[in-house]
Design an enzyme around this catalytic site. Structure first.
Site, PDB file in Angstrom:
ATOM      1  N   ASP A 137      12.022  -3.666 -52.846  1.00  0.00           N
ATOM      2  CA  ASP A 137      13.383  -4.102 -51.213  1.00  0.00           C
ATOM      3  C   ASP A 137      12.576  -4.488 -50.514  1.00  0.00           C
ATOM      4  O   ASP A 137      11.774  -4.943 -50.799  1.00  0.00           O
ATOM      5  CB  ASP A 137      12.912  -2.979 -50.222  1.00  0.00           C
ATOM      6  CG  ASP A 137      14.087  -1.141 -51.073  1.00  0.00           C
ATOM      7  OD1 ASP A 137      14.331  -1.805 -51.460  1.00  0.00           O
ATOM      8  OD2 ASP A 137      14.532  -0.067 -49.908  1.00  0.00           O
ATOM      9  N   ARG A 187      19.022  -7.483 -56.999  1.00  0.00           N
ATOM     10  CA  ARG A 187      19.681  -7.183 -56.212  1.00  0.00           C
ATOM     11  C   ARG A 187      20.178  -8.033 -55.393  1.00  0.00           C
ATOM     12  O   ARG A 187      19.535  -8.203 -54.662  1.00  0.00           O
ATOM     13  CB  ARG A 187      19.296  -5.950 -55.640  1.00  0.00           C
ATOM     14  CG  ARG A 187      20.349  -4.850 -54.776  1.00  0.00           C
ATOM     15  CD  ARG A 187      19.659  -3.631 -53.608  1.00  0.00           C
ATOM     16  NE  ARG A 187      18.310  -2.894 -54.726  1.00  0.00           N
ATOM     17  CZ  ARG A 187      18.028  -1.981 -53.884  1.00  0.00           C
ATOM     18  NH1 ARG A 187      17.292  -2.530 -52.911  1.00  0.00           N
ATOM     19  NH2 ARG A 187      17.424  -1.202 -55.254  1.00  0.00           N
TER      20      ARG A 187
END
Ligand code: FAD
Length: 311
Positions: A137, A187
């Site tokens: 992340d 992402r």
């Protein structure tokens, strides 16, 4: 940045608000809407349900900004446990994990990057043994360079490790160019932190334009783009760019958060797209919940009402 987002994120830092909200039971509607539970079993069960619906999953064991090496080690152990459980349940082909480096030691003074890298390696090894992958992340902008450095290091041994880039940062289009290469899983999200104007676009329209520029770079490139958004306009633009660049389904994927636009998740999957649901679980749901509430002003009334009724 929305008018309400900043005050909510500031309010979230107050220790009084944190205490009040954190003692809400996880079964409270406002929490379960975004987090399926606190245990490994609850996470695996939610994964099974989503996979049965034709979706794929990335699991996030909640926790961030750890300044305690033992807590970081406990987070690593939780990831190892859930990865083993996914493997045993035959879910690892359809489910991976997302990891915040600040939850596994990046924020420890002096040794942070070294500890985070070692801990991330342990999780990557467990993921590989189970037959799946890890995505790192991305957190606030002060950690971007350090997180990308850890990623480069990890990819020497685990090239399948995914990255996250945030379209609200002015630097991101250039980061997309660096990461749009063969084998690179990236992402793309808009970004969830409260960032200063010096580094981040502040108006939604500018963030959206940046998102589209980044989509073009990633979809035209040779990597595997992971299009993380609930925004119907961004999804429509991504679909038309995928077709313009001759991308077959399965050479990119859509990603959305657990509990947000579930009917759209199923619609895209039914149309043959790969859709991955980000499923956060664990006891440390406070920071995650506050970022989700800050994104949607309508949530605020509901949230305040549940706090008042609790008193
Ligand atoms: P927005 O313009 O915020 O929303 C578009 C529409 O989506 C809204 O109109 C509404 O219909 C719906 N919607 C959006 N949010 C909500 C909500 N909370 N509740 C109900 N409906 C909502 N951010 C990071 O900074 N780092 C990360 O590593 C990261 N990982 C992510 C992984 C995934 C899979 C996803 C989907 C998001 C991730 N994010 C991450 C969060 C992201 O940056 C945004 O903050 C979040 O996705 C909201 O932006 P949006 O693209 O959905 O667009």
């Amino acid at each position: 940045m929305s008018l309400l987002r900043q005050p909510i994120l500031l309010l979230a830092r107050s220790s009084g608000v944190k205490k009040l909200v954190s003692t809400m039971p996880v079964t409270s509607g406002i929490v379960t809407g975004y987090v399926p539970g606190e245990s490994t079993a609850a996470a695996v069960e939610a994964t099974g349900r989503l996979v049965d619906d034709g979706l794929t999953v990335t699991l996030d064991f909640l926790g961030e900004d750890t300044v305690d090496a033992e807590q970081a080690a406990a987070t690593v152990a939780a990831y190892v446990e859930v990865l083993k459980a996914l493997g045993e349940r035959g879910l690892a082909r359809r489910a991976e994990v997302s990891v915040k480096l600040s939850a596994i030691g990046q924020a420890l003074p002096d040794v942070g990057d070294k500890v985070a890298l070692e801990n991330a390696r342990t999780i990557c090894r467990a993921a590989r043994n189970a037959g799946t992958t890890v995505t790192l992340d991305m957190e606030d902008h002060t950690t971007t360079d350090r997180t990308l450095a850890v990623l480069r290091n990890l990819r020497k041994d685990f090239p399948e490790t995914g990255a996250v880039l945030q379209a609200y940062l002015r630097r991101t289009e250039s980061d997309c160019r660096s990461l749009a290469h063969e084998g690179s899983r990236v992402r793309l999200c808009k970004g969830a932190y409260n960032e200063p104007e010096s580094v981040a676009f502040q108006d939604k329209i500018d963030v959206d334009k940046s998102y589209v520029r980044c989509l073009k770079v990633l979809l035209a490139g040779a990597g595997y783009p992971m299009i993380a958004t609930h925004d119907p306009r961004m999804i429509a633009i991504a679909a038309s760019l995928a077709s313009r660049f001759g991308r077959a389904t399965g050479t990119y994927e859509y990603q959305m958060l657990y509990g947000i636009r579930p009917e759209e998740q199923r619609r895209l999957a039914a149309a043959g797209e790969t859709v991955r649901v980000y499923v956060p679980y664990g006891q440390e749901w406070y920071g995650y919940l506050m970022r989700r509430l800050a994104e949607r002003p309508q949530n605020l009334t509901f949230f305040l009402r549940s706090l008042i009724s609790k008193k």
